[in-house]
Write an enzyme that holds these catalytic residues in place. Sequence first.
Site, PDB file in Angstrom:
ATOM      1  N   THR A 236     127.271  50.942  54.157  1.00 41.23           N
ATOM      2  CA  THR A 236     127.710  49.555  54.031  1.00 41.23           C
ATOM      3  C   THR A 236     129.148  49.408  54.525  1.00 41.23           C
ATOM      4  O   THR A 236     129.963  50.329  54.398  1.00 41.23           O
ATOM      5  CB  THR A 236     127.593  49.091  52.565  1.00 41.23           C
ATOM      6  OG1 THR A 236     127.983  47.730  52.484  1.00 41.23           O
ATOM      7  CG2 THR A 236     128.448  49.901  51.618  1.00 41.23           C
TER       8      THR A 236
ATOM      9  N   SER B  63     132.739  48.476  44.105  1.00 47.49           N
ATOM     10  CA  SER B  63     131.821  48.426  42.949  1.00 47.49           C
ATOM     11  C   SER B  63     131.197  49.815  42.805  1.00 47.49           C
ATOM     12  O   SER B  63     131.255  50.637  43.733  1.00 47.49           O
ATOM     13  CB  SER B  63     130.697  47.400  43.179  1.00 47.49           C
ATOM     14  OG  SER B  63     129.779  47.886  44.145  1.00 47.49           O
TER      15      SER B  63
ATOM     16  N   TYR C  86     128.152  50.367  42.904  1.00 44.54           N
ATOM     17  CA  TYR C  86     127.153  50.437  43.982  1.00 44.54           C
ATOM     18  C   TYR C  86     127.811  50.883  45.289  1.00 44.54           C
ATOM     19  O   TYR C  86     127.351  51.837  45.941  1.00 44.54           O
ATOM     20  CB  TYR C  86     126.456  49.079  44.197  1.00 44.54           C
ATOM     21  CG  TYR C  86     125.994  48.932  45.626  1.00 44.54           C
ATOM     22  CD1 TYR C  86     124.916  49.681  46.098  1.00 44.54           C
ATOM     23  CD2 TYR C  86     126.681  48.118  46.540  1.00 44.54           C
ATOM     24  CE1 TYR C  86     124.531  49.612  47.434  1.00 44.54           C
ATOM     25  CE2 TYR C  86     126.305  48.046  47.865  1.00 44.54           C
ATOM     26  CZ  TYR C  86     125.224  48.795  48.307  1.00 44.54           C
ATOM     27  OH  TYR C  86     124.867  48.735  49.635  1.00 44.54           O
ATOM     28  N   HIS C  87     128.882  50.176  45.691  1.00 45.60           N
ATOM     29  CA  HIS C  87     129.514  50.524  46.972  1.00 45.60           C
ATOM     30  C   HIS C  87     129.985  51.981  46.966  1.00 45.60           C
ATOM     31  O   HIS C  87     129.964  52.659  47.995  1.00 45.60           O
ATOM     32  CB  HIS C  87     130.681  49.572  47.267  1.00 45.60           C
ATOM     33  CG  HIS C  87     130.251  48.188  47.696  1.00 45.60           C
ATOM     34  ND1 HIS C  87     130.155  47.137  46.813  1.00 45.60           N
ATOM     35  CD2 HIS C  87     129.880  47.692  48.909  1.00 45.60           C
ATOM     36  CE1 HIS C  87     129.764  46.044  47.470  1.00 45.60           C
ATOM     37  NE2 HIS C  87     129.585  46.352  48.738  1.00 45.60           N
TER      38      HIS C  87
ATOM     39  N   LYS D 294     127.522  54.578  48.216  1.00 46.45           N
ATOM     40  CA  LYS D 294     127.403  54.724  49.676  1.00 46.45           C
ATOM     41  C   LYS D 294     128.466  55.702  50.197  1.00 46.45           C
ATOM     42  O   LYS D 294     128.235  56.426  51.162  1.00 46.45           O
ATOM     43  CB  LYS D 294     127.557  53.364  50.350  1.00 46.45           C
ATOM     44  CG  LYS D 294     126.472  52.367  49.976  1.00 46.45           C
ATOM     45  CD  LYS D 294     125.140  52.746  50.576  1.00 46.45           C
ATOM     46  CE  LYS D 294     124.089  51.691  50.318  1.00 46.45           C
ATOM     47  NZ  LYS D 294     122.774  52.066  50.854  1.00 46.45           N
TER      48      LYS D 294
HETATM   49  P1  NAD Z   1     116.053  45.856  48.617  1.00 48.69           P
HETATM   50  O1  NAD Z   1     116.392  46.091  47.180  1.00 48.69           O
HETATM   51  O2  NAD Z   1     115.412  44.570  48.992  1.00 48.69           O
HETATM   52  O3  NAD Z   1     115.130  47.051  49.149  1.00 48.69           O
HETATM   53  C1  NAD Z   1     115.295  48.381  48.738  1.00 48.69           C
HETATM   54  C2  NAD Z   1     113.898  48.963  48.551  1.00 48.69           C
HETATM   55  O4  NAD Z   1     114.022  50.343  48.163  1.00 48.69           O
HETATM   56  C3  NAD Z   1     113.113  48.262  47.446  1.00 48.69           C
HETATM   57  O5  NAD Z   1     111.839  47.881  47.919  1.00 48.69           O
HETATM   58  C4  NAD Z   1     113.034  49.292  46.321  1.00 48.69           C
HETATM   59  O6  NAD Z   1     111.833  49.178  45.582  1.00 48.69           O
HETATM   60  C5  NAD Z   1     113.145  50.610  47.083  1.00 48.69           C
HETATM   61  N1  NAD Z   1     113.749  51.718  46.320  1.00 48.69           N
HETATM   62  C6  NAD Z   1     114.925  51.720  45.644  1.00 48.69           C
HETATM   63  N2  NAD Z   1     115.145  52.923  45.087  1.00 48.69           N
HETATM   64  C7  NAD Z   1     114.097  53.719  45.444  1.00 48.69           C
HETATM   65  C8  NAD Z   1     113.756  55.076  45.192  1.00 48.69           C
HETATM   66  N3  NAD Z   1     114.530  55.861  44.437  1.00 48.69           N
HETATM   67  N4  NAD Z   1     112.608  55.559  45.714  1.00 48.69           N
HETATM   68  C9  NAD Z   1     111.801  54.775  46.474  1.00 48.69           C
HETATM   69  N5  NAD Z   1     112.070  53.485  46.742  1.00 48.69           N
HETATM   70  C10 NAD Z   1     113.213  52.960  46.234  1.00 48.69           C
HETATM   71  O7  NAD Z   1     117.407  46.063  49.439  1.00 48.69           O
HETATM   72  P2  NAD Z   1     117.751  45.612  50.933  1.00 48.69           P
HETATM   73  O8  NAD Z   1     118.538  44.373  50.877  1.00 48.69           O
HETATM   74  O9  NAD Z   1     116.538  45.684  51.766  1.00 48.69           O
HETATM   75  O10 NAD Z   1     118.727  46.786  51.356  1.00 48.69           O
HETATM   76  C11 NAD Z   1     118.208  47.965  51.961  1.00 48.69           C
HETATM   77  C12 NAD Z   1     119.333  48.956  52.220  1.00 48.69           C
HETATM   78  O11 NAD Z   1     120.295  48.381  53.088  1.00 48.69           O
HETATM   79  C13 NAD Z   1     120.079  49.380  50.961  1.00 48.69           C
HETATM   80  O12 NAD Z   1     120.384  50.745  51.041  1.00 48.69           O
HETATM   81  C14 NAD Z   1     121.336  48.544  51.002  1.00 48.69           C
HETATM   82  O13 NAD Z   1     122.375  49.192  50.336  1.00 48.69           O
HETATM   83  C15 NAD Z   1     121.587  48.426  52.501  1.00 48.69           C
HETATM   84  N6  NAD Z   1     122.319  47.200  52.845  1.00 48.69           N
HETATM   85  C16 NAD Z   1     121.800  45.977  52.548  1.00 48.69           C
HETATM   86  C17 NAD Z   1     122.524  44.835  52.879  1.00 48.69           C
HETATM   87  C18 NAD Z   1     122.030  43.450  52.564  1.00 48.69           C
HETATM   88  O14 NAD Z   1     122.772  42.478  52.817  1.00 48.69           O
HETATM   89  N7  NAD Z   1     120.828  43.279  52.031  1.00 48.69           N
HETATM   90  C19 NAD Z   1     123.755  44.969  53.535  1.00 48.69           C
HETATM   91  C20 NAD Z   1     124.257  46.231  53.822  1.00 48.69           C
HETATM   92  C21 NAD Z   1     123.525  47.360  53.480  1.00 48.69           C
HETATM   93  N1  USQ Z   2     130.587  35.638  46.896  1.00 53.43           N
HETATM   94  C1  USQ Z   2     130.949  34.343  46.594  1.00 53.43           C
HETATM   95  N2  USQ Z   2     130.020  33.531  46.029  1.00 53.43           N
HETATM   96  C2  USQ Z   2     128.751  33.951  45.771  1.00 53.43           C
HETATM   97  C3  USQ Z   2     128.378  35.267  46.094  1.00 53.43           C
HETATM   98  C4  USQ Z   2     129.328  36.090  46.655  1.00 53.43           C
HETATM   99  O1  USQ Z   2     132.090  33.920  46.822  1.00 53.43           O
HETATM  100  O2  USQ Z   2     127.965  33.158  45.248  1.00 53.43           O
HETATM  101  C5  USQ Z   2     131.583  36.525  47.521  1.00 53.43           C
HETATM  102  C6  USQ Z   2     131.860  37.799  46.737  1.00 53.43           C
HETATM  103  O3  USQ Z   2     132.876  37.608  45.786  1.00 53.43           O
HETATM  104  C7  USQ Z   2     132.259  38.752  47.850  1.00 53.43           C
HETATM  105  C8  USQ Z   2     131.472  38.260  49.057  1.00 53.43           C
HETATM  106  O4  USQ Z   2     131.049  36.942  48.752  1.00 53.43           O
HETATM  107  O5  USQ Z   2     133.606  38.620  48.148  1.00 53.43           O
HETATM  108  C9  USQ Z   2     130.249  39.096  49.362  1.00 53.43           C
HETATM  109  O6  USQ Z   2     129.427  39.179  48.214  1.00 53.43           O
HETATM  110  P1  USQ Z   2     127.854  39.451  48.384  1.00 53.43           P
HETATM  111  O7  USQ Z   2     127.224  39.392  47.042  1.00 53.43           O
HETATM  112  O8  USQ Z   2     127.313  38.597  49.457  1.00 53.43           O
HETATM  113  O9  USQ Z   2     127.842  40.935  48.994  1.00 53.43           O
HETATM  114  P2  USQ Z   2     128.146  42.349  48.363  1.00 53.43           P
HETATM  115  O10 USQ Z   2     128.243  42.321  46.898  1.00 53.43           O
HETATM  116  O11 USQ Z   2     129.281  42.947  49.118  1.00 53.43           O
HETATM  117  O12 USQ Z   2     126.822  43.158  48.700  1.00 53.43           O
HETATM  118  C10 USQ Z   2     125.945  42.835  49.787  1.00 53.43           C
HETATM  119  C11 USQ Z   2     124.665  43.611  49.571  1.00 53.43           C
HETATM  120  C12 USQ Z   2     124.963  45.104  49.631  1.00 53.43           C
HETATM  121  C13 USQ Z   2     125.663  45.424  50.932  1.00 53.43           C
HETATM  122  C14 USQ Z   2     126.901  44.567  51.128  1.00 53.43           C
HETATM  123  C15 USQ Z   2     127.482  44.700  52.516  1.00 53.43           C
HETATM  124  O13 USQ Z   2     124.074  43.266  48.324  1.00 53.43           O
HETATM  125  O14 USQ Z   2     123.760  45.837  49.526  1.00 53.43           O
HETATM  126  O15 USQ Z   2     126.031  46.778  50.928  1.00 53.43           O
HETATM  127  O16 USQ Z   2     126.540  43.181  51.004  1.00 53.43           O
HETATM  128  S1  USQ Z   2     129.233  44.681  52.518  1.00 53.43           S
HETATM  129  O17 USQ Z   2     129.676  43.478  51.809  1.00 53.43           O
HETATM  130  O18 USQ Z   2     129.640  44.688  53.880  1.00 53.43           O
HETATM  131  O19 USQ Z   2     129.659  45.867  51.806  1.00 53.43           O
END
Ligand code: NAD
Ligand code: USQ
Length: 382
Positions: A144, A179, A181-182, A185
């Site tokens: 990420t 976070s 979560y972050h 990664k």
């Molecule tokens: P998502 O939660 O929609 O999909 C993740 C999938 O993985 C789910 O279907 C879940 O059931 C499965 N999963 C989770 N843990 C598992 C495990 N231990 N074994 C098997 N399956 C498992 O998430 P997404 O939005 O599709 O994101 C996918 C990936 O991309 C993540 O790694 C996320 O961190 C990364 N990512 C997402 C975004 C975004 O904006 N959505 C941005 C940057 C990075």
């Molecule tokens: N934010 C708002 N209002 C909202 C929701 C979010 O102002 O209603 C702000 C947050 O405070 C933050 C920014 O928008 O500053 C992004 O928040 P987000 O919830 O859109 O994204 P984030 O928590 O960073 O996580 C999402 C995905 C995660 C991925 C990440 C990419 O859930 O899986 O890793 O985006 S990145 O942000 O580049 O790390």
Amino acid sequence: MRIIVAGGDGFCGWPTALYLSKQGHDVSIIDNLVRRDIDDELHSNSVTPIAPLEERVEKWKEITGKEIRTYIGDLNHYDFLTQVFKQERPEAFVHFAEQRSAPYSMIDRAHAVYTQSNNVLGNLNVLYAIKELAPDCHLIKLGTMGEYGQPNIDIEEGYIEIEHKGRKDTLPYPKQPGSFYHLTKVHDTHNIMFACKIWGIRATDLNQGIVYGLNTDETRMDPVLTNRLDYDGVFGTALNRFLIQAAIGHDITVYGSGSQTRAFLNIKDTVRCIEIAANNPAEQGEFRVFNQFTESFSVKELAEMTKKVAEQKGLTATISNIENPRVEKENHYYNAVNTKLIDLGLEPHLLTDEVLDEILTDALQYKERIIQDNVIPKVKWK
Ligand code: NAD
Ligand code: USQ
């Protein structure tokens, strides 16, 4: 190419599995379906109704004649994972399967522990499975952009050249995640880099920005193939969330001043980036990092763009600056490099009024499904 898409039932994984299958790859999906369970835990749902995974792949086969095999199981069950590796003999392993919500990881101790063990140990199992059963397999791992945080210098793609006391080296770019979560990664990055160095694994870490949109050409082929769309205060992300808020007449929730800036990309570019990484594998032993985003915006800018497009559609949209539930920088420098995927052929779908209108139209179609009570953020960082 034989490709496993782990997390292939999720928001990014499902359209990617379809796209890779359409391009002629032999695709299988691993997913433990935990994301659907988390919807139940949070009493939430996807805006779009999503069909069960088996129904989705059956429909894909019916429409295209292409088979996507599915394995329902957890990356943290190593016996299960090794069985899939033995059966599939993957040439590429696309790893989306992690708990991806920052707010979810900040709910309490139990959710932080779950997120870190699910993500970090799941990824470690994948590294061992590659080492033991498919040493040539290319790991394509979703990282990420948030790994880097918001430093007061340009963000490079994974590495930075540093001169210190007269000596120079190219070192991993400093990480300042926001976070638990972050942080997972960042931990994954270190484990993968180490595995590449000691075992000669080939890996691409895709530091992805925030993904917007929901449909691709493939998911639009039939309602059963529709992708999920998150909106709640835990899994909904900026822009998609704002558009859904506009669809139901909810205030657009800008946290704090809204000056915080992030990197973004369309889901249509996510699927293409994975294809580019797969078609151009890292070298044996190489740990390669691509910054996977196409544009950056402040949260405030996105709210204003959403408001404009919503009003053109006759909707009332109000921007509300609410107290920021997160601990994060609001006023900061942000300039990140993203040339590597473009150099390999990515042609970005940029954010236009038409694109915003398309997502808003999809959200409006299912707005009755939205549970209003889930929209306001309830998880706080402190
Ligand atoms: P998502 O939660 O929609 O999909 C993740 C999938 O993985 C789910 O279907 C879940 O059931 C499965 N999963 C989770 N843990 C598992 C495990 N231990 N074994 C098997 N399956 C498992 O998430 P997404 O939005 O599709 O994101 C996918 C990936 O991309 C993540 O790694 C996320 O961190 C990364 N990512 C997402 C975004 C975004 O904006 N959505 C941005 C940057 C990075
Ligand atoms: N934010 C708002 N209002 C909202 C929701 C979010 O102002 O209603 C702000 C947050 O405070 C933050 C920014 O928008 O500053 C992004 O928040 P987000 O919830 O859109 O994204 P984030 O928590 O960073 O996580 C999402 C995905 C995660 C991925 C990440 C990419 O859930 O899986 O890793 O985006 S990145 O942000 O580049 O790390």
